[in-house]
Design an enzyme around this catalytic site. Structure first.
Site, short mmCIF file in Angstrom:
data_model
loop_
_atom_site.label_atom_id
_atom_site.label_comp_id
_atom_site.label_asym_id
_atom_site.label_seq_id
_atom_site.Cartn_x
_atom_site.Cartn_y
_atom_site.Cartn_z
N ASP A 150 1.07 -1.23 -0.14
CA ASP A 150 -0.15 0.12 0.02
C ASP A 150 0.77 1.05 0.15
O ASP A 150 2.62 0.86 0.32
CB ASP A 150 -1.03 0.28 1.07
N ASP A 210 -6.79 -2.60 3.07
CA ASP A 210 -5.52 -3.53 3.20
C ASP A 210 -5.87 -4.88 3.75
O ASP A 210 -5.13 -6.08 3.26
CB ASP A 210 -4.63 -3.08 3.52
N ASP A 241 -1.71 -0.78 6.12
CA ASP A 241 -1.78 -0.50 7.68
C ASP A 241 -3.08 -0.17 7.77
O ASP A 241 -3.24 -0.13 8.89
CB ASP A 241 -0.76 0.88 7.30
#
Lengths: 1105, 352
Positions: free
Chosen positions: A381, A756, A752
């Site tokens: 990410d 995700d 995080d």
């Protein structure tokens, strides 16, 4: 299905719904043994061992005392059962604690203190500040005059900020005393696990309020496990209790993940099983033939002329039992133990502690450390993972004027400061939106500072920036927002909040300016969610340019806009909005649609640009891991330009001459197809050039690519070392992981945030950054780390060591089992193929459990290379990725070694102890001693670094062997009474043992030395360099490797056949890291057939997705 | 009023850090995997030294063992075919099974070199599978040890019970091993004088004292049904039946020697001894061989060249390896840890 909750009605719901007793237990006292046994026996290995143990009860065929198998088997079962029971007992204790907590509940109109487990649906529960919420409640009262209360939801979603909850409008203003007597009905859905939705209605019974239906949302609830904060008291109606709460429903046991190594070990076990069956059949037939031809003549054996009907089976079954030790019963326990320790090493690692927050790394999943060393793709990410997610307002563009372009900080831009002080209306309006168009809660600390509690870092940055530009948002009480601008206090009343969702990509407030009574709509959102809705006639070209310019600098942009609403327009819309908000079905969609009706004709004011700084060490980490042969994909919800800029700044992609970025775009299916084909073509051509080629695709095009051109996209995925996917949704992230997994790559997903989670759960390894977006990702992940840069250490140090150690441990386990089994097989040739065991029961049992398991367990401390060397030469990870240390060919090496050692031990034992010395017990102990000595030296030779513990374990174990055997030799009842004392006094015993050791180890030492010196693997070379103290020269930058031809030729490689795997025959001699990336074998294909058979099914899945 | 944009987050971070301080792992060398370690590598010096050392130790030890083995004087006489009268040559089994035939057999043996007392008398059987699974398990240690466990014969089938007067009685000692007890006997004469063969203390002391009870007497042994081997004196306790004790230490190999007795006088070189063999034991049915062996012993035991030769062979191989590696080291020195072997880019296009 709906549930009707009658408020404060003690009787009606008791039988209908469960009480508030929480139970996380897997077992009860009664079902523990059967259930646990059933679970353990669902594994193939355990079934196998049980079968063997049962066969051993038949004394006609058992070579040894059944205890030699039952003992370890019961031990292993007892260990895992005890562990389960212990865990379950602790769950029981924590449940009990939660269940017996006392809470205030209204019973028969009186507040009473009762245990939490006695709460029933419909009860009114009173909470005080800092109380934990015992079950899911719908708020009906609060100490706050506006009906607000604040809760902390950290236990549920990991977010540490305070959230506001509000009592439903119907309950507003009810007197505290009357709350005891409130009656009504709540119509709510059956329990589910969605903690963001609660689409319900409430109707209070007279005399409280007319029977108007009041819609309820998640905003009106407080859920189990949250804490009440900053609110003196609150009370609510229990709607879901016990295990039916939102939290209880979302509890689940995650699917166990299997590492590539475990799969390989299973495969090798299968191969050994096949080998065992073959041996058993051959020996069984030979035994029966010998019996019929020879044994009938051996009168002293007294074979009956006619045996029972199963006579022919007896000898093969005896051999089956004799050979059953080929599959070591201890391997599962050893592996579980060492895996637990690998995880502990990660938890303990001082260098992976985030010093800012003192967060240590944590391995939630203790079983997959080896996979870390075999990662091939990292999907990351961007926000919060690569960047710090610490947003700082940098620039803005108001009505076409750029601020902050000169010095990079708009807050210090004189022009802007001047515009603020002169009160330019556009600028003031812009600042107002920055300050109040959000869901931030200002709180005053004791020192008078204003602290902001924001759910989104962007909002926090904007409010902070506005404050520094003298537009201070300092109080929010109920619907009233108070803003101080140049000592002038402005009040606004919030009429409606149009919340942010990832689909709408914007949020708006409808509010009333208390100064002049005007109704305003303030909006902020992504450019594509705001600019198209600008009022007709407004030129948005300026803003588009600004957005592009900022994105180019890697800044996050938001567009701010507003418009004034007419009274009637608002009123009309507000009714629709209310209706949409009270729908039970598809509420989110309906609300979005209604919001759309008012969010148009906007007056765009300007663009804000927020900087999100890269985390420390991100470029270095990416470069190092890239060198280690790991490919990176960035999956982000951000804009393409921003993503590319971030990618450039963190070494993700190289700038022009060295790198090339191919873009896949298009608005229609056809355009996407053409673009995809073009990129694919370029990619195929450029793979031979040493060029960093990456592709970038956005969520829109990705949708087409995934749904219609999956095959082409998969090929592209295999070819490309780097990819950037922007504007992707959480489910697309998960799909991308799925694609790479379907090509048989080991994937690691790191992120995080809540978006995700799906990707993290889908990937082979999920890593969560315990960062600012809450702990949601970290909770779902297998590993949680504090900073992206720890990934380097996690993979290169922990992953690599774990892989190396398990590779040794598992192969060694087979080696030692095969060693003793081969000796038994050889012995059967000189004992009339009758299935006699050379070794006695005690020795056989102790061999696996004591003699050979301790030394190998300390191999978890072994380090082939120091951590620094590995970090300096990350390329060495290739040996793990390609599975060079555990594959059929290395296994064949160990197999050959055990065969060789068995021959050495057997021949020397029977020749040195021939003639008058050929006494069964003595020969058996000589052979066993030989095995123990050899295995000690084998462990010593394969150990790269000896700590004190290794010395203790290896040599202490050897001493322990003698100690144990002396004890048994001292027991008159044991079969080996005095044997060991006799042997130790004989010079020929020691001479034989040293001969076995020397004869067994000399060739191995010679081969190892020759390879080490003249055919060194990279690991060997680095070991030499490191330990001889010479300078370890890193050879400059490493050009990206063009992928080997075999993988390039994907056209022949359809999806149904994931990846061509090449058996590696000389695993440690090959020079090119990419020459043979794979090493699963065709020779041992026993268990693969199973996976093959499931392929058609699986390919269909690929297409369906 | 806050002017620092990071106040809120910093404050909360600090709050968190206080909360989490306790979670920080404690430092120890073990948890950090930093225990001091000895990391040897296979340098030429080490490896060549090890091989040389093995050679230096193994060759002399091997020679010593070999010479010790050579010093053993051994006289072996295979009598299974010699002791069959010519008339029975084609039908040895019938001869041995026939109780009426004269089984005594006389043979002269010459002693090549001086044999110093004690001289061990062994019988050697070949192709006799004492390690056969049916055989090796067919015994009851409990029964041998204590008289109370007389009925503990479950493992002894088919030699477990005999039917006497329609009552089944346990056999002591039960099982195939005892049942098939070797029953050839030897007499040895030197210069027409009987040599005393001392048959006491031929079994292990531990077996006599512990494993075979001094109050356990043979019962119902070889009295009916198929007769296997030797009979036992029912008046002697098992602990004194030393032939049985020796026999019941089963051999691991199909070719084995068992101690028959000791001669406690020296035999001089060129002595001619006469052995009188009572050839009772049936090895003819399965083509086994029987020998009488007279042997002295040294520190390494009886004559067995294997260990000596194996030591010399291993020692020589080590010496060769040491020399070979030394040559290789001198002729083709290869620097250890040369970074040029580390080029990760070498891409031999042909490979794969």
């Amino acid at each position: 299905m709906k549930r009707y909750v009658y408020i404060n009605d003690d009787e009606s719901s008791h039988d209908l719904y469960c009480d508030n007793r929480i139970s996380n237990r897997k077992y009860t006292v009664l079902n523990f043994i059967p259930k646990n046994l059933w679970e353990q026996f669902s594994r193939f290995m355990n079934q196998y061992f049980l079968l063997i143990a049962c066969l051993q009860l038949w004394s006609l065929i058992t070579p040894v005392n059944p205890a030699s198998t039952w003992g370890p088997l019961i031990f292993i079962f007892a260990v895992s059962a005890t562990k389960e029971a212990w865990d379950d007992y602790h769950r029981y204790l924590s449940d009990k604690k939660a269940n017996e907590k006392e809470v205030w509940v209204v019973k028969n109109g009186i507040k009473k203190l009762i245990q939490a487990q006695d709460i029933h649906v419909g009860n009114i529960v009173w909470l005080r500040e800092n109380d934990e919420v015992p079950c899911d409640l719908v708020l009906i009262g609060s100490s706050d005059p506006q009906g607000l209360c604040y809760i902390e939801t950290a236990a549920m979603d990991g977010e540490t900020d305070l959230k506001t909850r509000v009592i439903p409008s119907a309950c507003m203003g009810i007197d505290v005393e009357l709350l005891h007597k409130i009656k009504g009905v709540i119509e709510c859905p059956t329990p589910d696990k969605d903690i963001r939705r609660f689409d319900a209605n409430m109707r209070l019974f007279p005399p409280f309020i007319d029977n108007d239906i009041c819609p309820l949302t998640i905003k009106n609830t407080v859920l189990q496990s949250c804490y009440l904060r900053n609110t003196e008291w609150a009370c609510g109606v229990a709607v879901y209790t016990g295990n039916e709460t939102k939290l209880g429903m979302s509890r689940g046991i995650p699917e166990p993940k299997l590492t590539a190594m475990d799969a390989m070990i299973d495969k090798l076990t299968g191969a050994i099983f096949v080998f065992q069956i073959v041996v058993v059949m051959v020996l069984g037939i030979a035994g029966n033939v010998w019996k019929d031809t020879e044994a009938k003549k051996q009168w002293y054996v007294l074979y009956p002329d006619k045996g029972p009907w199963y006579e022919l089976l007896i000898i093969p079954l005896r051999f089956e039992l004799l050979c059953s030790i080929m599959i070591p019963i201890s391997i599962k326990v050893s592996l579980d133990l060492v895996k637990g320790l690998y995880a502990k090493f990660i938890d303990w690692d001082d260098q992976m502690v985030d010093l800012e927050t003192s967060t240590p790394s944590n391995a939630t999943n203790t079983a997959i450390s080896e996979d870390l060393g075999q990662v091939e793709y990292i999907l990351t990410d961007k926000t919060g993972t690569l960047t710090e997610n610490k947003m700082i307002f940098r620039r803005c563009c108001i009505s076409g004027i750029f601020y902050g372009n000169e010095n990079g900080d708009a807050l210090k831009d004189v022009e802007l400061l001047h515009a603020v002080s002169s009160g330019s209306p556009d600028v003031v309006q812009f600042l107002t939106i920055m300050a109040i168009c959000n869901t931030v809660i200002p709180t005053q600390s004791k020192t008078g500072d204003i602290l902001y509690k924001a759910q989104s870092q962007d909002e926090d940055a904007l409010v902070q920036a506005a404050a520094r530009l003298h537009m201070v948002f300092f109080n929010k009480s109920g619907n009233i927002l108070e803003v101080k601008f140049n000592n002038l206090i402005l009040q606004y009343e919030v009429l409606e909040t149009l919340e942010f969702t990832s689909d709408r990509k914007r949020m708006s407030l409808v509010l009333k300016d208390c100064q002049n009574g005007k109704i305003l709509l303030l909006s902020k959102g992504a450019d594509e969610a705001i600019l198209p809705y600008a009022r007709t006639g407004q030129q948005t070209r300026n803003f588009v340019e600004a957005v592009e310019q900022y994105a180019h600098l890697g800044l996050r942009t938001l567009c701010l806009a507003w418009r004034e609403l007419r009274e009637d327009e608002y009123r009309e819309w507000s009714l629709m909005f209310k209706e949409a908000n009270s729908t039970l079905v598809d509420r989110e969609w309906r609300v979005a649609e209604v919001c759309q009706r008012i969010e148009h004709n906007l007056e765009v004011l300007g663009v804000t640009a927020i900087e999100d700084r890269l985390q420390d060490g991100v470029p270095e980490t990416i470069e190092t891991l890239r060198k280690a042969g790991i490919n990176f994909w960035m999956l982000t919800g951000d804009k393409q330009n921003t993503a590319i800029q971030i990618a450039l700044s963190c070494n993700f992609i190289s700038p022009e001459p060295k790198g090339q970025l191919l873009s896949i775009d298009g608005k229609t299916e056809d355009e996407v197809r053409r673009s995809l084909e073009r990129v694919l073509l370029t990619m195929r051509i450029t793979t031979s050039e040493p060029k960093d080629v990456a592709f970038v695709i956005d969520g829109w095009a990705l949708d087409f690519a995934l749904n219609h051109y999956r095959k082409a996209f998969t090929e592209l995925a295999i070819l490309s070392r780097t990819a950037i996917c922007c504007r992707v949704t959480p489910s697309q992230k998960a799909q991308l992981v799925q694609i790479l997994k379907s090509c048989d790559y080991r994937t690691l997903a790191i992120g995080d945030g809540g978006n995700d989670v799906r990707m993290i759960q889908q990937a082979d390894i999920g890593v969560g950054i315990s960062g600012r977006e809450g702990l949601q990702a970290a909770r779902a992940a297998d590993y949680s780390i504090g900073k992206f840069r720890f990934l380097k250490r996690l993979i290169l140090v922990h992953g690599r060591y774990s892989y190396n150690r398990t590779a040794f441990l598992s192969q060694y386990s087979f080696y030692k089992s095969l060693l003793i089994c081969f000796i038994q097989i050889f012995f059967s040739f000189i004992s009339g193929v009758s299935g006699t065991s050379l070794f006695n029961s005690v020795s056989l049992m102790a061999y696996n459990v004591f003699y050979t398991s301790v030394p190998v367990l300390v191999s978890v401390l072994d380090k082939d290379l120091s951590e620094e060397t590995v970090i300096q030469h990350p390329q060495i990870l290739f040996y793990c990725q390609a599975g060079r240390l555990l594959n059929p060919s290395t296994f064949a090496g160990w197999f050959g070694r055990s065969l060789f050692h068995a021959i050495v031990v057997f021949l020397i034992s029977i020749h040195a102890y021939a003639y008058d010395k050929s006494e069964m017990e003595e020969v058996s102990m000589v052979a066993l001693s030989g095995c123990i000595w050899l295995q000690a030296f084998v462990v010593a030779m394969e150990t790269n670094s000896f700590t004190i513990l290794q010395h203790l374990a290896i040599w202490g174990n050897l001493a322990g062997f003698y100690a144990i055997n002396w004890i048994f030799s001292a027991l008159p009842a044991s079969g080996m009474y005095t044997i060991m004392f006799r042997l130790c006094r004989q010079p020929s015993y020691w001479i034989s043992i040293f001969l076995m050791t020397a004869a067994g180890m000399t060739p191995i030492l010679a081969i190892k030395y020759f390879r080490f010196t003249y055919r060194p693997s990279k690991i060997n070379t680095l070991q030499q360099a490191e330990r001889l103290g010479g300078p370890i020269v890193s050879l400059g930058t490493i050009e990206p490797q063009p992928r080997p031809l075999i993988e390039k030729d994907v056209s022949t490689l359809s999806i149904t056949q994931p990846k061509i795997r090449n058996p590696v025959y000389e695993p440690l001699l090959s020079d090119s890291p990419n020459a043979t990336r794979r090493s699963a074998g065709t020779p041992f294909d026993f268990f693969q057939s199973q996976s093959r058979s499931s392929l058609p099914n699986y390919s269909r899945n690929c297409k369906d997705n | 009023m806050s002017t620092d944009p990071s106040t809120s987050s910093a404050a909360s971070a600090e709050e968190q850090s206080n909360k989490r301080k306790s979670k920080k792992p404690k430092y120890s060398r073990f948890t950090q995997q930093e225990l001091p370690a000895w990391q040897p590598i296979l340098t030429p010096r080490w490896v060549i030294a090890i091989f040389t050392l093995i050679a230096i130790i193994f060759i002399p030890v091997g020679l010593a063992a070999f010479s010790a083995s050579q010093r053993v004087v051994e006289v072996e006489f295979e009598y299974d075919s010699t002791c069959i009268p010519d008339s029975y040559k084609d039908n040895a089994t019938a001869y041995i099974k026939d109780d009426a035939t004269n089984k005594t057999c006389t043979q002269k043996l010459s002693i090549k070199s001086k044999m110093q007392a004690p001289i061990f008398v062994y019988y050697q059987l070949d192709n006799f599978y004492q390690n056969h699974r049916r055989y090796v398990k067919s015994r009851s240690d409990e029964q041998l040890r204590t008289p109370d466990k007389e009925n503990d014969v479950s493992s002894c089938s088919p030699e477990d019970y005999v039917i006497i007067n329609n009552k089944s009685q346990p056999i002591v000692p039960c099982g195939l091993i005892a049942w098939s007890l070797f029953n050839d006997t030897y007499k040895i004469q030197n210069n027409d004088k009987d040599l005393v063969i001392n048959k006491t203390n031929i079994a292990w002391a531990s077996d006599r004292n512990t494993k075979f009870g001094s109050d356990v007497y043979p019962k119902n042994f070889q009295i009916s049904g198929l007769i296997g081997g030797a009979k036992l004196d029912p008046n002697l306790p098992l602990s004194e039946q030393e032939d049985l004790i020796v026999w019941m230490r089963t051999a691991a190999l199909p070719k084995f020697r068992k101690l028959y007795g000791r001669i406690e006088t020296d035999l001089e070189a060129d002595d001619e001894i006469v052995v009188l063999i009572e050839n009772n034991y049936n090895t003819y049915e399965f083509g086994g061989k029987k020998s009488l062996v007279l042997s002295t012993a040294t520190w390494i035991g009886g004559r067995n060249n294997f260990l000596g030769i194996a030591y010399v062979v291993i020692g020589s191989i080590s010496l060769l390896l040491a020399l070979g590696f030394l040559l290789l080291y001198l002729l083709k020195p290869r620097p250890l840890g040369d970074p040029s072997y580390l080029s990760w880019n070498k891409n031999p296009g042909g490979l794969r």
